[in-house]
Design a protein around this motif. Structure first.
Motif, PDB file in Angstrom:
ATOM      1  N   LEU A   1      -8.906  -1.717   9.236  1.00 34.13           N
ATOM      2  CA  LEU A   1      -8.225  -1.019   7.684  1.00 34.13           C
ATOM      3  C   LEU A   1      -6.569  -1.484   6.940  1.00 34.13           C
ATOM      4  O   LEU A   1      -5.919  -1.547   5.701  1.00 34.13           O
ATOM      5  CB  LEU A   1      -8.675   0.140   8.072  1.00 34.13           C
ATOM      6  N   ILE A   2      -5.859  -1.654   7.921  1.00 41.83           N
ATOM      7  CA  ILE A   2      -4.977  -0.854   7.948  1.00 41.83           C
ATOM      8  C   ILE A   2      -4.082  -2.634   8.040  1.00 41.83           C
ATOM      9  O   ILE A   2      -3.185  -3.075   6.607  1.00 41.83           O
ATOM     10  CB  ILE A   2      -3.343  -0.974   9.218  1.00 41.83           C
ATOM     11  N   VAL A   3      -4.739  -4.016   8.739  1.00 44.02           N
ATOM     12  CA  VAL A   3      -4.521  -5.440   8.683  1.00 44.02           C
ATOM     13  C   VAL A   3      -4.998  -5.342   6.988  1.00 44.02           C
ATOM     14  O   VAL A   3      -3.975  -6.171   6.187  1.00 44.02           O
ATOM     15  CB  VAL A   3      -4.921  -6.108   9.274  1.00 44.02           C
TER      16      VAL A   3
ATOM     17  N   LEU B   1       0.891 -16.938   2.693  1.00 45.12           N
ATOM     18  CA  LEU B   1       1.031 -16.002   3.603  1.00 45.12           C
ATOM     19  C   LEU B   1       0.024 -15.244   3.957  1.00 45.12           C
ATOM     20  O   LEU B   1      -0.095 -15.136   4.893  1.00 45.12           O
ATOM     21  CB  LEU B   1       1.931 -15.028   3.368  1.00 45.12           C
ATOM     22  N   VAL B   2      -0.612 -14.592   2.758  1.00 45.37           N
ATOM     23  CA  VAL B   2      -2.359 -14.049   3.148  1.00 45.37           C
ATOM     24  C   VAL B   2      -3.141 -14.903   4.118  1.00 45.37           C
ATOM     25  O   VAL B   2      -3.469 -13.962   4.769  1.00 45.37           O
ATOM     26  CB  VAL B   2      -2.442 -13.293   2.084  1.00 45.37           C
ATOM     27  N   ASP B   3      -3.127 -16.230   3.396  1.00 46.53           N
ATOM     28  CA  ASP B   3      -4.064 -16.947   4.290  1.00 46.53           C
ATOM     29  C   ASP B   3      -3.801 -16.714   5.767  1.00 46.53           C
ATOM     30  O   ASP B   3      -4.593 -17.020   6.578  1.00 46.53           O
ATOM     31  CB  ASP B   3      -4.094 -18.029   4.100  1.00 46.53           C
TER      32      ASP B   3
ATOM     33  N   GLU C   1      -5.498 -15.175   9.424  1.00 45.60           N
ATOM     34  CA  GLU C   1      -6.189 -16.240  10.003  1.00 45.60           C
ATOM     35  C   GLU C   1      -5.697 -15.571  11.709  1.00 45.60           C
ATOM     36  O   GLU C   1      -6.365 -15.459  12.445  1.00 45.60           O
ATOM     37  CB  GLU C   1      -5.623 -17.451   9.694  1.00 45.60           C
ATOM     38  N   HIS C   2      -4.710 -14.629  11.186  1.00 45.05           N
ATOM     39  CA  HIS C   2      -4.113 -14.281  12.903  1.00 45.05           C
ATOM     40  C   HIS C   2      -4.500 -13.456  13.111  1.00 45.05           C
ATOM     41  O   HIS C   2      -5.007 -12.826  14.671  1.00 45.05           O
ATOM     42  CB  HIS C   2      -2.008 -14.180  12.021  1.00 45.05           C
ATOM     43  N   PHE C   3      -4.868 -12.780  12.150  1.00 45.42           N
ATOM     44  CA  PHE C   3      -6.053 -11.560  12.877  1.00 45.42           C
ATOM     45  C   PHE C   3      -7.552 -11.242  12.527  1.00 45.42           C
ATOM     46  O   PHE C   3      -7.681 -10.277  12.720  1.00 45.42           O
ATOM     47  CB  PHE C   3      -5.233 -10.150  11.561  1.00 45.42           C
ATOM     48  N   GLY C   4      -8.228 -12.546  12.200  1.00 48.13           N
ATOM     49  CA  GLY C   4      -9.121 -12.223  12.661  1.00 48.13           C
ATOM     50  C   GLY C   4      -9.758 -12.325  11.669  1.00 48.13           C
ATOM     51  O   GLY C   4     -10.966 -11.767  10.975  1.00 48.13           O
ATOM     52  N   VAL C   5      -9.667 -11.792  10.287  1.00 46.25           N
ATOM     53  CA  VAL C   5     -10.050 -11.167   8.889  1.00 46.25           C
ATOM     54  C   VAL C   5     -10.421 -12.064   7.735  1.00 46.25           C
ATOM     55  O   VAL C   5     -10.296 -12.788   7.629  1.00 46.25           O
ATOM     56  CB  VAL C   5      -8.725  -9.891   8.131  1.00 46.25           C
TER      57      VAL C   5
END
Length: 74
Positions: free
Chosen positions: A41-43, A62-64, A68-72
């Protein structure tokens, strides 16, 4: 802790009803906090803010990269 963080923590918490034998059929409650859901939820909130920022300053990627970095996933 600010109000938004508290709201996200509440969204990541589930009230569970259970019936211990010592309560003669009366329920007790516990609250289960899902750390993974809270982090997601925070991510997601950060991604939404970054998305708004990208539109304002016309940056791309940036959003992409954050997703990708957080696996969302969307």
């Amino acid at each position: 802790m600010n109000a938004r963080i508290r709201e996200l923590a509440e969204q990541a918490t589930t009230k569970v009803e259970y019936y211990p034998p010592s309560r003669n059929g009366y329920p007790e409650y516990r609250y289960d906090f899902d750390r993974e859901k809270f982090a997601e939820l925070i991510v997601r909130e950060c991604i939404a803010m970054a998305d708004e920022f990208e539109i304002e300053v016309n940056r791309s990627g940036l959003v992409d990269r954050m997703k990708e970095h957080f696996g969302v996933e969307e």
